[in-house]
Write a protein that holds these residues in place. Structure first.
Motif, mmCIF file in Angstrom:
data_model
loop_
_atom_site.group_PDB
_atom_site.id
_atom_site.type_symbol
_atom_site.label_atom_id
_atom_site.label_comp_id
_atom_site.label_asym_id
_atom_site.label_seq_id
_atom_site.Cartn_x
_atom_site.Cartn_y
_atom_site.Cartn_z
ATOM 1 N N GLU A 1 0.820 -1.213 0.000
ATOM 2 C CA GLU A 1 0.000 0.000 0.000
ATOM 3 C C GLU A 1 0.856 1.266 0.000
ATOM 4 O O GLU A 1 0.321 2.367 -0.150
ATOM 5 N N ILE A 2 2.149 1.116 0.176
ATOM 6 C CA ILE A 2 3.042 2.266 0.287
ATOM 7 C C ILE A 2 3.915 2.355 -0.966
ATOM 8 O O ILE A 2 4.773 1.514 -1.193
ATOM 9 N N LEU A 3 3.680 3.370 -1.749
ATOM 10 C CA LEU A 3 4.478 3.633 -2.948
ATOM 11 C C LEU A 3 5.524 4.693 -2.617
ATOM 12 O O LEU A 3 5.349 5.458 -1.670
ATOM 13 N N PRO A 4 6.588 4.788 -3.410
ATOM 14 C CA PRO A 4 7.585 5.833 -3.157
ATOM 15 C C PRO A 4 6.991 7.243 -3.161
ATOM 16 O O PRO A 4 7.427 8.110 -2.415
ATOM 17 N N SER A 5 5.954 7.460 -3.967
ATOM 18 C CA SER A 5 5.323 8.776 -4.047
ATOM 19 C C SER A 5 4.286 9.016 -2.954
ATOM 20 O O SER A 5 3.707 10.098 -2.876
ATOM 21 N N THR A 6 4.066 8.028 -2.106
ATOM 22 C CA THR A 6 3.068 8.146 -1.054
ATOM 23 C C THR A 6 3.482 9.200 -0.034
ATOM 24 O O THR A 6 4.585 9.164 0.508
ATOM 25 N N ALA A 7 2.572 10.140 0.207
ATOM 26 C CA ALA A 7 2.814 11.162 1.229
ATOM 27 C C ALA A 7 2.518 10.568 2.605
ATOM 28 O O ALA A 7 1.580 9.781 2.764
ATOM 29 N N PHE A 8 3.326 10.953 3.565
ATOM 30 C CA PHE A 8 3.118 10.455 4.930
ATOM 31 C C PHE A 8 1.722 10.799 5.427
ATOM 32 O O PHE A 8 1.073 9.988 6.082
ATOM 33 N N ALA A 9 1.240 11.993 5.116
ATOM 34 C CA ALA A 9 -0.089 12.414 5.566
ATOM 35 C C ALA A 9 -1.181 11.499 5.025
ATOM 36 O O ALA A 9 -2.144 11.198 5.734
ATOM 37 N N SER A 10 -1.025 11.018 3.790
ATOM 38 C CA SER A 10 -2.041 10.142 3.211
ATOM 39 C C SER A 10 -2.057 8.760 3.872
ATOM 40 O O SER A 10 -3.026 8.024 3.744
ATOM 41 N N LEU A 11 -0.984 8.435 4.580
ATOM 42 C CA LEU A 11 -0.932 7.175 5.327
ATOM 43 C C LEU A 11 -1.530 7.331 6.718
ATOM 44 O O LEU A 11 -1.623 6.369 7.468
ATOM 45 N N GLY A 12 -1.897 8.561 7.063
ATOM 46 C CA GLY A 12 -2.433 8.820 8.394
ATOM 47 C C GLY A 12 -1.355 9.099 9.418
ATOM 48 O O GLY A 12 -1.580 8.986 10.614
ATOM 49 N N LEU A 13 -0.175 9.476 8.959
ATOM 50 C CA LEU A 13 0.935 9.752 9.865
ATOM 51 C C LEU A 13 0.763 11.167 10.426
ATOM 52 O O LEU A 13 1.110 12.148 9.783
ATOM 53 N N ASP A 14 0.181 11.245 11.632
ATOM 54 C CA ASP A 14 0.029 12.546 12.273
ATOM 55 C C ASP A 14 1.347 12.939 12.932
ATOM 56 O O ASP A 14 2.341 12.217 12.829
ATOM 57 N N SER A 15 1.379 14.082 13.601
ATOM 58 C CA SER A 15 2.645 14.574 14.150
ATOM 59 C C SER A 15 3.230 13.633 15.195
ATOM 60 O O SER A 15 4.448 13.415 15.228
ATOM 61 N N ALA A 16 2.400 13.044 16.034
ATOM 62 C CA ALA A 16 2.908 12.109 17.048
ATOM 63 C C ALA A 16 3.487 10.854 16.393
ATOM 64 O O ALA A 16 4.565 10.380 16.778
ATOM 65 N N ALA A 17 2.794 10.330 15.401
ATOM 66 C CA ALA A 17 3.285 9.140 14.700
ATOM 67 C C ALA A 17 4.553 9.463 13.908
ATOM 68 O O ALA A 17 5.461 8.632 13.810
ATOM 69 N N ALA A 18 4.625 10.684 13.361
ATOM 70 C CA ALA A 18 5.819 11.089 12.617
ATOM 71 C C ALA A 18 7.038 11.127 13.529
ATOM 72 O O ALA A 18 8.115 10.673 13.150
ATOM 73 N N VAL A 19 6.863 11.649 14.738
ATOM 74 C CA VAL A 19 7.971 11.681 15.698
ATOM 75 C C VAL A 19 8.398 10.258 16.047
ATOM 76 O O VAL A 19 9.588 9.953 16.093
ATOM 77 N N HIS A 20 7.443 9.375 16.232
ATOM 78 C CA HIS A 20 7.755 7.972 16.517
ATOM 79 C C HIS A 20 8.519 7.345 15.352
ATOM 80 O O HIS A 20 9.495 6.626 15.566
ATOM 81 N N PHE A 21 8.085 7.630 14.136
ATOM 82 C CA PHE A 21 8.752 7.109 12.938
ATOM 83 C C PHE A 21 10.197 7.616 12.859
ATOM 84 O O PHE A 21 11.120 6.851 12.571
ATOM 85 N N VAL A 22 10.388 8.890 13.134
ATOM 86 C CA VAL A 22 11.736 9.473 13.110
ATOM 87 C C VAL A 22 12.606 8.824 14.186
ATOM 88 O O VAL A 22 13.764 8.449 13.923
ATOM 89 N N LEU A 23 12.076 8.666 15.386
ATOM 90 C CA LEU A 23 12.841 8.032 16.468
ATOM 91 C C LEU A 23 13.196 6.584 16.124
ATOM 92 O O LEU A 23 14.316 6.129 16.375
ATOM 93 N N GLU A 24 12.258 5.879 15.553
ATOM 94 C CA GLU A 24 12.493 4.495 15.141
ATOM 95 C C GLU A 24 13.579 4.435 14.062
ATOM 96 O O GLU A 24 14.458 3.574 14.098
ATOM 97 N N THR A 25 13.512 5.359 13.114
ATOM 98 C CA THR A 25 14.514 5.427 12.051
ATOM 99 C C THR A 25 15.891 5.714 12.632
ATOM 100 O O THR A 25 16.879 5.074 12.257
ATOM 101 N N GLU A 26 15.957 6.665 13.547
ATOM 102 C CA GLU A 26 17.228 6.988 14.197
ATOM 103 C C GLU A 26 17.822 5.764 14.890
ATOM 104 O O GLU A 26 19.013 5.466 14.739
ATOM 105 N N GLN A 27 16.976 5.070 15.621
ATOM 106 C CA GLN A 27 17.444 3.896 16.371
ATOM 107 C C GLN A 27 17.922 2.790 15.434
ATOM 108 O O GLN A 27 18.987 2.213 15.638
ATOM 109 N N ARG A 28 17.155 2.506 14.399
ATOM 110 C CA ARG A 28 17.509 1.409 13.495
ATOM 111 C C ARG A 28 18.745 1.704 12.653
ATOM 112 O O ARG A 28 19.505 0.797 12.331
ATOM 113 N N LEU A 29 18.924 2.986 12.291
ATOM 114 C CA LEU A 29 20.032 3.341 11.410
ATOM 115 C C LEU A 29 21.230 3.939 12.138
ATOM 116 O O LEU A 29 22.289 4.125 11.540
#
Length: 82
Positions: free
Chosen positions: A25-53
């Motif tokens: 369901e996630i294409l490269p052109s998919t906007a985070f907002a269209s996935l339902g990524l609100d500001s709290a979820a975006a922060v979680h995603f960024v933190l998860e990315t930081e930790q994994r990488l």
């Protein structure tokens, strides 16, 4: 340094796990907002990315790079500079 497609795949996998959706369901052109990524979820995603990488990102990075492809390209640049 991972390829662009590997970085995009990493983002898709992480988002799919976090949002409990199928990666297809996630294409490269998919906007985070269209996935339902609100500001709290975006922060979680960024933190998860930081930790994994093992890199440090700023909290608003998903606003500056609002699609999977843009965010993945930014990560690729950051990983290349690490």
């Amino acid at each position: 340094m991972p390829s662009d497609s590997e970085t995009e795949q990493f983002c898709k996998t992480c988002l799919a796990e976090m949002l409990d959706i199928d990666e297809s369901e996630i294409l490269p052109s998919t906007a985070f907002a269209s996935l339902g990524l609100d500001s709290a979820a975006a922060v979680h995603f960024v933190l998860e990315t930081e930790q994994r990488l093992g890199i440090e990102l700023y909290p608003g990075v998903t606003h500056d790079y609002p699609t999977v492809a843009e965010f993945a390209a930014y990560l690729g640049q950051r990983l290349g500079a690490s």
